[in-house]
Design a protein around this motif. Structure first.
Motif, PDB file in Angstrom:
ATOM      1  N   ASP A  75       0.836  -1.187   0.000  1.00  0.00           N
ATOM      2  CA  ASP A  75       0.000   0.000   0.000  1.00  0.00           C
ATOM      3  C   ASP A  75       0.878   1.247   0.000  1.00  0.00           C
ATOM      4  O   ASP A  75       1.945   1.273   0.627  1.00  0.00           O
ATOM      5  CB  ASP A  75      -0.906  -0.007   1.227  1.00  0.00           C
ATOM      6  N   ALA A  76       0.431   2.280  -0.689  1.00  0.00           N
ATOM      7  CA  ALA A  76       1.247   3.486  -0.853  1.00  0.00           C
ATOM      8  C   ALA A  76       1.666   4.088   0.489  1.00  0.00           C
ATOM      9  O   ALA A  76       2.796   4.570   0.641  1.00  0.00           O
ATOM     10  CB  ALA A  76       0.486   4.521  -1.677  1.00  0.00           C
ATOM     11  N   GLY A  77       0.778   4.057   1.478  1.00  0.00           N
ATOM     12  CA  GLY A  77       1.105   4.624   2.776  1.00  0.00           C
ATOM     13  C   GLY A  77       2.207   3.863   3.484  1.00  0.00           C
ATOM     14  O   GLY A  77       3.099   4.457   4.106  1.00  0.00           O
ATOM     15  N   LEU A  78       2.178   2.535   3.406  1.00  0.00           N
ATOM     16  CA  LEU A  78       3.209   1.718   4.040  1.00  0.00           C
ATOM     17  C   LEU A  78       4.537   1.855   3.306  1.00  0.00           C
ATOM     18  O   LEU A  78       5.601   1.936   3.935  1.00  0.00           O
ATOM     19  CB  LEU A  78       2.773   0.257   4.090  1.00  0.00           C
ATOM     20  N   PHE A  79       4.499   1.895   1.982  1.00  0.00           N
ATOM     21  CA  PHE A  79       5.714   2.122   1.199  1.00  0.00           C
ATOM     22  C   PHE A  79       6.329   3.471   1.548  1.00  0.00           C
ATOM     23  O   PHE A  79       7.555   3.611   1.676  1.00  0.00           O
ATOM     24  CB  PHE A  79       5.393   2.053  -0.296  1.00  0.00           C
ATOM     25  N   GLN A  80       5.486   4.484   1.727  1.00  0.00           N
ATOM     26  CA  GLN A  80       5.980   5.816   2.087  1.00  0.00           C
ATOM     27  C   GLN A  80       6.680   5.798   3.446  1.00  0.00           C
ATOM     28  O   GLN A  80       7.740   6.406   3.617  1.00  0.00           O
ATOM     29  CB  GLN A  80       4.819   6.808   2.104  1.00  0.00           C
ATOM     30  N   LEU A  81       6.118   5.084   4.414  1.00  0.00           N
ATOM     31  CA  LEU A  81       6.738   4.994   5.731  1.00  0.00           C
ATOM     32  C   LEU A  81       8.037   4.195   5.683  1.00  0.00           C
ATOM     33  O   LEU A  81       9.014   4.533   6.370  1.00  0.00           O
ATOM     34  CB  LEU A  81       5.762   4.371   6.725  1.00  0.00           C
ATOM     35  N   ALA A  82       8.068   3.142   4.876  1.00  0.00           N
ATOM     36  CA  ALA A  82       9.310   2.387   4.713  1.00  0.00           C
ATOM     37  C   ALA A  82      10.395   3.270   4.114  1.00  0.00           C
ATOM     38  O   ALA A  82      11.550   3.267   4.564  1.00  0.00           O
ATOM     39  CB  ALA A  82       9.070   1.163   3.835  1.00  0.00           C
ATOM     40  N   GLY A  83      10.024   4.056   3.113  1.00  0.00           N
ATOM     41  CA  GLY A  83      10.982   4.988   2.522  1.00  0.00           C
ATOM     42  C   GLY A  83      11.442   6.030   3.508  1.00  0.00           C
ATOM     43  O   GLY A  83      12.621   6.419   3.527  1.00  0.00           O
ATOM     44  N   ARG A  84      10.528   6.505   4.344  1.00  0.00           N
ATOM     45  CA  ARG A  84      10.892   7.480   5.365  1.00  0.00           C
ATOM     46  C   ARG A  84      11.929   6.903   6.324  1.00  0.00           C
ATOM     47  O   ARG A  84      12.908   7.564   6.683  1.00  0.00           O
ATOM     48  CB  ARG A  84       9.651   7.916   6.139  1.00  0.00           C
ATOM     49  N   GLY A  85      11.706   5.661   6.737  1.00  0.00           N
ATOM     50  CA  GLY A  85      12.653   5.021   7.640  1.00  0.00           C
ATOM     51  C   GLY A  85      14.036   4.872   7.034  1.00  0.00           C
ATOM     52  O   GLY A  85      15.054   5.155   7.684  1.00  0.00           O
ATOM     53  N   VAL A  86      14.103   4.431   5.788  1.00  0.00           N
ATOM     54  CA  VAL A  86      15.388   4.258   5.109  1.00  0.00           C
ATOM     55  C   VAL A  86      16.108   5.599   4.994  1.00  0.00           C
ATOM     56  O   VAL A  86      17.321   5.693   5.221  1.00  0.00           O
ATOM     57  CB  VAL A  86      15.176   3.614   3.728  1.00  0.00           C
ATOM     58  N   GLN A  87      15.369   6.658   4.651  1.00  0.00           N
ATOM     59  CA  GLN A  87      15.989   7.977   4.513  1.00  0.00           C
ATOM     60  C   GLN A  87      16.472   8.517   5.853  1.00  0.00           C
ATOM     61  O   GLN A  87      17.557   9.116   5.947  1.00  0.00           O
ATOM     62  CB  GLN A  87      14.987   8.942   3.878  1.00  0.00           C
ATOM     63  N   LEU A  88      15.697   8.336   6.908  1.00  0.00           N
ATOM     64  CA  LEU A  88      16.121   8.802   8.231  1.00  0.00           C
ATOM     65  C   LEU A  88      17.347   8.037   8.710  1.00  0.00           C
ATOM     66  O   LEU A  88      18.288   8.632   9.261  1.00  0.00           O
ATOM     67  CB  LEU A  88      14.982   8.651   9.236  1.00  0.00           C
ATOM     68  N   ALA A  89      17.359   6.725   8.499  1.00  0.00           N
ATOM     69  CA  ALA A  89      18.517   5.934   8.911  1.00  0.00           C
ATOM     70  C   ALA A  89      19.778   6.396   8.194  1.00  0.00           C
ATOM     71  O   ALA A  89      20.854   6.502   8.801  1.00  0.00           O
ATOM     72  CB  ALA A  89      18.258   4.452   8.637  1.00  0.00           C
TER      73      ALA A  89
END
Length: 258
Positions: A75-89
């Motif tokens: 789902d787009a929302g979950l993909f967005q949160l996964a991307g957010r996590g990778v970018q923050l890390a």
């Protein structure tokens, strides 16, 4: 903002290091921390998905580390949160030392930032704005195969916004550089965070104005005008590129019929 994970902590787990994502069995971990061996690690909650917490754990695993692209069909929302996590890390990993004085930095306890106690500099995650544009000419859409797409996939034109440039200027420049044409009737459509590596895609639709198609061989393998009912291999659903193409096809179909 980080705290020790307890065995009863529950939710989605974004375990990331060096722009990679831990995907045991090819999926985002979901459930109790104890089930994934995460008890005692440091984590920060970065959002909610379906009323469950989404946690960022900044560490790597020996196995099953993959690209966030592998969850693009979520789902787009979950993909967005996964991307957010990778970018923050990646932000925290890349800002261990201050760029001004060289001293070691530490994460803020109140916001997504890295702080230098020596010179008092404060660093925030940076994003790179990009434009992406679907161009229509009568019953056709301009699609291109980029050099990075070796699987025969065709998509719309895109590029980074340069310093001192408006989004509209970036569209005109990128389209001219990559295809040699001019566009008109530019219209903003939507935006999408795109963690490859830290982009924010701003999506537009436009109409062909003038010029002959001449591709930039440094950027593109091929490009051409495709009738709306005879399209090549397209980007996957859920991407902003696919939405632009589908919206353009809908306009063509409404005007020229099926």
């Amino acid at each position: 903002m980080e705290r020790l994970i307890e065995k009863i902590d529950y939710g989605w787990w974004i375990v990331s290091h060096e722009q990679k994502l831990w995907l045991p069995k090819g999926e985002l971990p979901h459930g109790n921390a104890e089930n994934f061996g995460l008890t005692g690690q440091m984590a920060a909650q970065i959002g909610l998905w379906e009323d469950e917490p989404v946690w960022l754990v900044r560490q790597g695993k020996r196995q099953d580390m993959g690209s966030v692209r592998q969850v693009i069909d979520q789902d787009a929302g979950l993909f967005q949160l996964a991307g957010r996590g990778v970018q923050l890390a990646e932000f925290f990993r890349a800002h261990k030392f201050c760029g001004y004085c060289g001293h070691e930095m530490h994460p803020s306890k109140t916001e997504w930032a890295m702080l230098c106690n020596h010179c008092r500099q404060r660093y925030y995650p940076q994003i790179s704005p990009c434009i992406i544009v679907a161009i229509r000419h009568q019953d056709k859409i301009l699609l291109a195969q980029h050099n990075r797409h070796r699987n025969g996939l065709y998509t719309v034109l895109a590029g980074f916004v340069e310093v001192g440039e408006t989004l509209e200027q970036a569209v005109a420049r990128e389209v001219m550089e990559e295809s040699g044409i001019r566009v008109k009737n530019l219209r903003y459509v939507t935006s999408q965070p795109w963690p490859f590596p830290q982009s924010l895609m701003t999506a537009f639709m436009a109409e062909y104005d003038s010029g002959e198609l001449q591709i930039d061989n440094k950027e593109l393998l091929d490009a051409g005008w495709y009738r709306f009912d005879d399209l090549p291999l397209l980007p996957p659903p859920g991407t902003v590129a696919r939405r632009l193409i589908e919206d353009t096809v809908a306009l063509c179909r409404a005007e020229y019929g099926s």
